[in-house]
Motif scaffolding. Sequence first.
Motif, PDB file in Angstrom:
ATOM      1  N   SER A   1       0.829  -1.200   0.000  1.00 45.02           N
ATOM      2  CA  SER A   1       0.000   0.000   0.000  1.00 45.02           C
ATOM      3  C   SER A   1       0.867   1.254   0.000  1.00 45.02           C
ATOM      4  CB  SER A   1      -0.914   0.010   1.224  1.00 45.02           C
ATOM      5  OG  SER A   1      -0.134   0.037   2.413  1.00 45.02           O
ATOM      6  N   THR A   2       0.294   2.361  -0.443  1.00 45.68           N
ATOM      7  CA  THR A   2       0.986   3.648  -0.464  1.00 45.68           C
ATOM      8  C   THR A   2       0.093   4.708   0.150  1.00 45.68           C
ATOM      9  OG1 THR A   2       2.182   3.059  -2.483  1.00 45.68           O
ATOM     10  CG2 THR A   2       2.124   5.378  -1.891  1.00 45.68           C
ATOM     11  N   GLY A   3       0.660   5.541   0.997  1.00 42.75           N
ATOM     12  CA  GLY A   3      -0.102   6.611   1.609  1.00 42.75           C
ATOM     13  C   GLY A   3       0.787   7.797   1.899  1.00 42.75           C
ATOM     14  N   GLN A   4       0.225   8.790   2.550  1.00 44.94           N
ATOM     15  CA  GLN A   4       0.977   9.980   2.910  1.00 44.94           C
ATOM     16  C   GLN A   4       0.774  10.296   4.381  1.00 44.94           C
ATOM     17  OE1 GLN A   4      -0.131  13.229   0.308  1.00 44.94           O
ATOM     18  NE2 GLN A   4       1.245  12.539  -1.313  1.00 44.94           N
ATOM     19  N   ILE A   5       1.789  10.871   4.984  1.00 44.07           N
ATOM     20  CA  ILE A   5       1.711  11.361   6.355  1.00 44.07           C
ATOM     21  C   ILE A   5       2.200  12.799   6.352  1.00 44.07           C
ATOM     22  CG2 ILE A   5       2.600  11.149   8.707  1.00 44.07           C
ATOM     23  CD1 ILE A   5       2.865   8.178   8.281  1.00 44.07           C
ATOM     24  N   ALA A   6       1.402  13.682   6.930  1.00 44.23           N
ATOM     25  CA  ALA A   6       1.779  15.087   7.060  1.00 44.23           C
ATOM     26  C   ALA A   6       2.139  15.380   8.512  1.00 44.23           C
ATOM     27  CB  ALA A   6       0.644  15.994   6.605  1.00 44.23           C
ATOM     28  N   ALA A   7       3.216  16.110   8.719  1.00 48.09           N
ATOM     29  CA  ALA A   7       3.654  16.436  10.076  1.00 48.09           C
ATOM     30  C   ALA A   7       4.395  17.766  10.067  1.00 48.09           C
ATOM     31  CB  ALA A   7       4.562  15.342  10.625  1.00 48.09           C
ATOM     32  N   ARG A   8       4.270  18.500  11.173  1.00 53.73           N
ATOM     33  CA  ARG A   8       4.931  19.800  11.251  1.00 53.73           C
ATOM     34  C   ARG A   8       6.439  19.657  11.451  1.00 53.73           C
ATOM     35  NH1 ARG A   8       2.308  24.277  11.713  1.00 53.73           N
ATOM     36  NH2 ARG A   8       3.851  25.263  13.089  1.00 53.73           N
ATOM     37  N   ARG A   9       6.856  18.563  12.049  1.00 55.41           N
ATOM     38  CA  ARG A   9       8.277  18.314  12.257  1.00 55.41           C
ATOM     39  C   ARG A   9       8.579  16.869  11.861  1.00 55.41           C
ATOM     40  NH1 ARG A   9       7.410  23.035  13.239  1.00 55.41           N
ATOM     41  NH2 ARG A   9       8.525  24.385  14.703  1.00 55.41           N
ATOM     42  N   VAL A  10       9.820  16.606  11.495  1.00 48.73           N
ATOM     43  CA  VAL A  10      10.251  15.259  11.119  1.00 48.73           C
ATOM     44  C   VAL A  10      11.574  14.957  11.807  1.00 48.73           C
ATOM     45  CG1 VAL A  10      11.045  13.757   9.235  1.00 48.73           C
ATOM     46  CG2 VAL A  10       9.067  15.267   8.885  1.00 48.73           C
ATOM     47  N   VAL A  11      11.696  13.756  12.346  1.00 53.96           N
ATOM     48  CA  VAL A  11      12.970  13.265  12.881  1.00 53.96           C
ATOM     49  C   VAL A  11      13.407  12.082  12.025  1.00 53.96           C
ATOM     50  CG1 VAL A  11      14.162  12.203  14.831  1.00 53.96           C
ATOM     51  CG2 VAL A  11      12.440  13.976  15.239  1.00 53.96           C
ATOM     52  N   LEU A  12      14.571  12.208  11.422  1.00 50.58           N
ATOM     53  CA  LEU A  12      15.141  11.116  10.651  1.00 50.58           C
ATOM     54  C   LEU A  12      16.063  10.319  11.569  1.00 50.58           C
ATOM     55  CD1 LEU A  12      16.049  12.891   7.291  1.00 50.58           C
ATOM     56  CD2 LEU A  12      14.035  11.504   7.808  1.00 50.58           C
ATOM     57  N   ALA A  13      15.697   9.058  11.780  1.00 53.72           N
ATOM     58  CA  ALA A  13      16.514   8.135  12.572  1.00 53.72           C
ATOM     59  C   ALA A  13      16.766   6.893  11.724  1.00 53.72           C
ATOM     60  CB  ALA A  13      15.812   7.787  13.881  1.00 53.72           C
TER      61      ALA A  13
END
Length: 315
Positions: free
Chosen positions: A104-116
Motif C-alpha cells: 500500500s501507499t499513503g501519505q503522512i503530514a507532520a509539522r516536524r520530522v525526525v530522521l533516525a
Amino acid sequence: MAGNGEVLDCLIVGGGPAGLTTGLYLARFKRRFAVVDSGTPRAAWIPTSHNIPVFAEGISGKDILARARANLEQYGARVQAGRVTGLSKQPDRFVAVVEGNDGSTGQIAARRVVLATGAVDIEPDLPDVPNAVQRGLVRYCPICDGYESRDRKIAVIAYGAHGIGEAVFIARTYSRDVTLLTLGQTLKLDAEQRARIDENGIKVVEAPVESLEVENDRISAVNVAGREYRFDVLYSALGLKYRSDLAIALGAEQDPSGSLIVDSHCQTSVKGLYAAGDIVRGLDQIVVGMSHAALAATHIHNHCELPTEDEPGGA
C-alpha cells in the motif's frame, strides 16, 4: 493517520534505538506522532553490548529494540511497518510518502520530522562468506565490545586513513597483537601514518584473502598468499553508507562521508527537520543516538506550535 488530512506534530522515520526513544519522549509529552520503520535497524546486528548503562551483564541489540518498542507501546503508540520513499516540505508541514510492507501507499503530514534512518556497514568482500558482519562472523564496533577482546589476536579489515585509525585505536586500547588486512588494496602511508603503525606494532597484510575457515560462528583462520593467519576476533572498518537521502534531497547539510550535520538540538540545516542516531556526524553509539533523540524530541515539543523559518512569521 495517513491520508486523512490530519497534520501530526512529528513524523519519526526509523525504528531503531534513536527513533524509538524519540517516540518515547514525544509520547510522554502527549504529542501526536507516527513512527515508520523499515525493519532493518543496524542495532539488531549487535550480539552483546556492555556499553548500555545499567545492563551489567550485557544486552543484545535485538533485546534492546524489543524493550524499547515495548516501552513505547505502553503509551499506546504503535510502530508502522513501511518505508518512507519521499519527503517534501511545504510552508507549514512536511509530507512523507509511505510504502507499506503490504504494498500500500499513503501519505503522512507532520509539522516536524525526525530522521533516525541510521547507516549500513560496508561489508568486506570475503570469499564464500557474504554478509559476514550481519551474520556476526565479523564484528564492526570495537568501542562496543573491544574490552571483551582485550589481549587477544585481532585483525582489522580496512584500508585508508579510517582503517589505520581503527587499527591504532584497538592497538593502543585493547591489544598489542593487531593485524591490518587490506584485502588486496595497497596501503599508501605517509610518514605520520607509518610512524603510528610502527609505534603500535601493527602488522599489515596487503595480499587478498584467498579462503577462510569458519569455526563456532566466527572466522577462525584467514588464508592469504598461501599463508594461514589465525585470529581470535575480526573487525571490519570499511566505513558506512548513511541513509541520508531524504534529508539531502531537501538540501540538508552533510559532511563528506554523507552523515548529517546538526545543531545542538539535533536539527539539520533544514528548519523543522531533525536527525538522530548513526545518521548524525559523530560517535556511532546507541547511548549517543538516544541522547540525540532526547534533545530533538524536547526541542520539537517546545517549538512545535511555532512556524519554521520558511513559514509566514517564522524566525
